[in-house]
Design a protein around this motif. Structure first.
Motif, PDB file in Angstrom:
ATOM      1  N   UNK A   2       0.831  -1.192   0.000  1.00 32.42           N
ATOM      2  CA  UNK A   2       0.000   0.000   0.000  1.00 32.42           C
ATOM      3  C   UNK A   2       0.875   1.254   0.000  1.00 32.42           C
ATOM      4  N   UNK A   3       0.452   2.257  -0.741  1.00 33.66           N
ATOM      5  CA  UNK A   3       1.150   3.534  -0.772  1.00 33.66           C
ATOM      6  C   UNK A   3       0.701   4.380   0.412  1.00 33.66           C
ATOM      7  N   UNK A   4       1.659   5.002   1.073  1.00 34.58           N
ATOM      8  CA  UNK A   4       1.339   5.846   2.220  1.00 34.58           C
ATOM      9  C   UNK A   4       0.952   7.237   1.747  1.00 34.58           C
ATOM     10  N   UNK A   5      -0.052   7.802   2.394  1.00 34.33           N
ATOM     11  CA  UNK A   5      -0.507   9.150   2.045  1.00 34.33           C
ATOM     12  C   UNK A   5       0.367  10.196   2.726  1.00 34.33           C
ATOM     13  N   UNK A   6       0.870  11.125   1.933  1.00 33.61           N
ATOM     14  CA  UNK A   6       1.575  12.306   2.412  1.00 33.61           C
ATOM     15  C   UNK A   6       0.929  13.501   1.715  1.00 33.61           C
ATOM     16  N   UNK A  66       5.382  14.782   9.409  1.00 38.96           N
ATOM     17  CA  UNK A  66       6.508  13.885   9.146  1.00 38.96           C
ATOM     18  C   UNK A  66       6.376  13.235   7.779  1.00 38.96           C
ATOM     19  N   UNK A  67       7.495  12.709   7.304  1.00 39.80           N
ATOM     20  CA  UNK A  67       7.531  11.935   6.067  1.00 39.80           C
ATOM     21  C   UNK A  67       7.980  10.526   6.429  1.00 39.80           C
ATOM     22  N   UNK A  68       7.316   9.523   5.871  1.00 38.11           N
ATOM     23  CA  UNK A  68       7.686   8.132   6.099  1.00 38.11           C
ATOM     24  C   UNK A  68       8.246   7.552   4.816  1.00 38.11           C
ATOM     25  N   UNK A  69       9.455   7.015   4.930  1.00 34.43           N
ATOM     26  CA  UNK A  69      10.137   6.395   3.798  1.00 34.43           C
ATOM     27  C   UNK A  69      10.241   4.906   4.070  1.00 34.43           C
ATOM     28  N   UNK A  70       9.805   4.096   3.100  1.00 30.82           N
ATOM     29  CA  UNK A  70       9.844   2.642   3.261  1.00 30.82           C
ATOM     30  C   UNK A  70      11.084   2.102   2.563  1.00 30.82           C
ATOM     31  N   UNK A  71      11.844   1.304   3.289  1.00 32.17           N
ATOM     32  CA  UNK A  71      13.022   0.648   2.745  1.00 32.17           C
ATOM     33  C   UNK A  71      12.991  -0.810   3.213  1.00 32.17           C
TER      34      UNK A  71
END
Length: 101
Positions: A2-6, A66-71
Motif C-alpha cells: 500500500x502507498x502511504x498518504x503524504x 513527518x515523512x515516512x520512507x519505506x526501505x
C-alpha cells in the motif's frame, strides 16, 4: 504494498498541524526526530503499545508533519522541516524551542 498518504505542501493546514502537535506522545516523537534526525519507527523509544505508536505516526504523517520512507521492511520517519517552514514560518522552531524548556 500500500502507498502511504503524504499531503502536498499546499494541502498542509494550520488546524491539522496544531491538532497533530497537541498530543504529548506526538510531541515526544517530534522531539526525538529533531534531536536524532531520521529514525526507523522501531527505534523510537517511547513507552506505549506498538498500535498506539502506529496511530500517532499516521496522524503526524497524514497532517504533513513527518515523512515516512519505506526501505524493505523498515519504515523511516523524518520531520518535514522545509514544507512546514514554507507553510507556517517559525511555527515548528517555536514548538521545538518550547519543548526544550
Amino acid at each position: 504494498m500500500r502507498t502511504l498518504y503524504h499531503p502536498n505542501v499546499i494541502e498542509i493546514t494550520l488546524p491539522t498541524v496544531l491538532y497533530a502537535l497537541s498530543d504529548p506522545i506526538r510531541l515526544n516523537i517530534i522531539q526525538i526526530l529533531d534531536e536524532n534526525g531520521e529514525q526507523s519507527c522501531s527505534s523510537i523509544n517511547i513507552s506505549a503499545p506498538k498500535s498506539t505508536l502506529s496511530h500517532h505516526f499516521k496522524v503526524l504523517r497524514e497532517t504533513g508533519v513527518i515523512h515516512t520512507r519505506i526501505e524493505g521492511t523498515q519504515r523511516f520517519i523524518s520531520i518535514r522541516y522545509d514544507d512546514l517552514n514554507e507553510r507556517f514560518p517559525s511555527l515548528l522552531s517555536a514548538v521545538l524551542t518550547g519543548l526544550k524548556r
